[in-house]
Motif scaffolding. Structure first.
Motif, short mmCIF file in Angstrom:
data_model
loop_
_atom_site.label_atom_id
_atom_site.label_comp_id
_atom_site.label_asym_id
_atom_site.label_seq_id
_atom_site.Cartn_x
_atom_site.Cartn_y
_atom_site.Cartn_z
N SER A 1 0.82 -1.04 0.03
CA SER A 1 0.13 -0.12 0.01
C SER A 1 0.73 1.32 0.05
CB SER A 1 -0.91 0.16 1.37
OG SER A 1 -0.31 0.06 2.53
N ARG A 2 2.21 1.23 0.44
CA ARG A 2 3.03 2.11 0.17
C ARG A 2 4.05 2.20 -0.74
NH1 ARG A 2 5.41 2.72 6.19
NH2 ARG A 2 6.48 4.41 5.14
N GLY A 3 3.62 1.26 -2.09
CA GLY A 3 4.37 1.34 -3.20
C GLY A 3 5.03 -0.06 -3.21
N SER A 4 6.01 -0.17 -4.36
CA SER A 4 6.45 -1.54 -4.64
C SER A 4 7.99 -1.54 -4.17
CB SER A 4 6.37 -1.48 -5.99
OG SER A 4 5.40 -1.91 -6.40
N LEU A 5 8.21 -2.81 -3.57
CA LEU A 5 9.77 -2.80 -3.16
C LEU A 5 10.40 -3.94 -4.07
CD1 LEU A 5 9.22 -3.56 0.69
CD2 LEU A 5 9.88 -1.23 -0.53
N CYS A 6 11.61 -3.71 -4.59
CA CYS A 6 12.15 -4.70 -5.48
C CYS A 6 13.34 -5.37 -4.92
CB CYS A 6 12.72 -3.71 -6.61
SG CYS A 6 11.26 -2.84 -7.72
N PHE A 7 13.71 -6.43 -5.37
CA PHE A 7 14.77 -7.13 -4.85
C PHE A 7 15.47 -8.03 -5.94
CE2 PHE A 7 11.06 -7.72 -2.05
CZ PHE A 7 11.55 -7.19 -0.89
N PRO A 8 16.33 -7.03 -6.88
CA PRO A 8 16.90 -7.40 -7.88
C PRO A 8 17.82 -8.70 -7.77
CG PRO A 8 17.60 -5.61 -7.20
CD PRO A 8 16.61 -5.79 -6.20
N GLU A 9 18.49 -8.44 -6.74
CA GLU A 9 19.26 -9.98 -6.66
C GLU A 9 18.97 -11.09 -6.72
OE1 GLU A 9 22.34 -9.05 -3.84
OE2 GLU A 9 22.59 -6.87 -4.57
N GLY A 10 17.57 -11.57 -6.29
CA GLY A 10 16.96 -12.56 -6.43
C GLY A 10 17.46 -13.52 -4.96
N LYS A 11 18.01 -12.74 -3.99
CA LYS A 11 18.42 -13.60 -2.78
C LYS A 11 17.61 -13.16 -1.72
CE LYS A 11 23.33 -13.03 -4.19
NZ LYS A 11 24.77 -12.49 -3.99
N THR A 12 16.25 -12.67 -1.85
CA THR A 12 15.45 -12.46 -0.69
C THR A 12 14.41 -13.24 -0.60
OG1 THR A 12 16.30 -10.04 -0.77
CG2 THR A 12 13.88 -10.51 0.38
N ASN A 13 14.30 -13.97 0.38
CA ASN A 13 13.17 -14.77 0.99
C ASN A 13 11.96 -13.98 1.45
OD1 ASN A 13 14.38 -17.22 0.30
ND2 ASN A 13 15.29 -17.38 2.05
#
Length: 308
Positions: A166-178
């Motif tokens: 609801s406060r925007g999109s969070l990106c995890f570009p490295e693909g290492k986040t669970n």
């Protein structure tokens, strides 16, 4: 669906300390991957370390006096041995999540486990690691609703790389986040369906398990031979069994309370009780100076239409 707990901090700081570890025979129809994880010794060890799981008879706290705990558990053990509870499989001192340890080595006082303390401890640890360039900080977002997550189309493992909130999109570009969905059964399933519902047809959201939850509170006069403390005492035991005709399981959380000063003890009894839902009310404690108050929560498995 359980209601909220009307205390500052809500459910996570006040609700329940019961932490039994299910055996594989209690996990039928669970995913095989979850059963495999449950067979790993390190899994339960890590869980118990995080939650400070301690058997009720091992808590060094005046309120969790040994007299009441040992007396109630001995009677349950005798009842199982003599087959006076024919459907019961076993009983044990309750495993409870304990919030604090004392400064005395190898001793534990009772204070129900709650999430803010350990969460802030992890936050501080990551902050110090980030300052030394040895880790990344933990970001805590309040007043935020998670709506869905996006999958990286080029990732062969199809890991999420965007979290829509609801406060925007969070990106995890490295693909290492669970991404861990810890919002409860219905909210977590809603997020899954909003995100990859087309891939989960016939799986997520297609089956809901159910159970009956009953509360029974009773008090029993103490005999002249009873020798308990002259202050509030609480005991906690766990009993499990199943219906021999259909194999449906039941679990009973048994809380015993001895309150020689009910007017003074009511608040502490509610705050320290292993499960607030089983705490005796002030009315139930009134006049119980020479009684043991038993609060029991019965969890009964149900099958109705869909497998449970």
């Amino acid at each position: 669906m359980r209601g909220s707990c009307p205390f500052f901090g809500g459910r996570s700081t006040f609700w329940s300390a019961w932490s039994p570890s299910p055996s594989l025979d209690l996990m039928r129809e669970f995913p095989e991957s979850m059963k495999k994880t449950a067979c790993e010794e390190a899994f339960w060890r890590d869980c118990e370390e995080l939650l400070h799981v301690t058997k009720a008879n091992k808590i060094q706290d005046p309120v969790f006096g040994q007299n009441l705990q040992i007396t109630i558990q001995a009677r349950l053990d005798h009842a199982i041995k003599e087959h006076r509870i024919p459907t019961a499989d076993f009983t044990e001192h309750a495993a409870l999540s304990v919030g604090r340890k004392t400064s005395v080595p190898n001793t534990v006082a009772f204070d129900k486990f709650s999430t803010p303390g350990p969460l802030l401890k992890i936050y501080e640890r990551q902050r110090h690691l980030a300052k030394r360039k040895m880790g990344h900080p933990l970001v805590i977002a309040t007043d935020t609703i998670v709506k869905s997550f996006g999958i990286d189309p080029e990732d062969p493992q199809q890991r999420p790389n965007v979290l829509h909130t609801s406060r925007g999109s969070l990106c995890f570009p490295e693909g290492k986040t669970n991404i861990i969905l810890a919002a409860g059964m219905f909210p977590a399933t809603t997020i899954l369906m909003n995100s990859i519902g087309d891939k989960l047809h016939g799986r997520a959201g297609s089956r809901v398990g159910g159970h009956f939850l009953s509360h029974i509170t009773a008090r029993f006069p103490m005999g002249p031979e009873a020798k308990f403390q002259d202050h509030l005492e609480i005991g906690a035991s766990y009993l499990a069994g199943k219906d021999p005709t259909n194999g449906l399981q039941y679990h009973i959380q048994i809380t015993a309370i001895h309150s020689p000063r009910p007017e003074q003890d009511a608040e502490d009894a509610g705050r320290l009780c292993p499960d607030y839902a089983a705490a005796a009310t002030e009315e139930q404690l009134t006049g119980s100076e020479n009684c043991i108050v038993l609060g029991m929560i019965l969890l009964l498995e149900k099958k109705a239409g869909l497998d449970a």
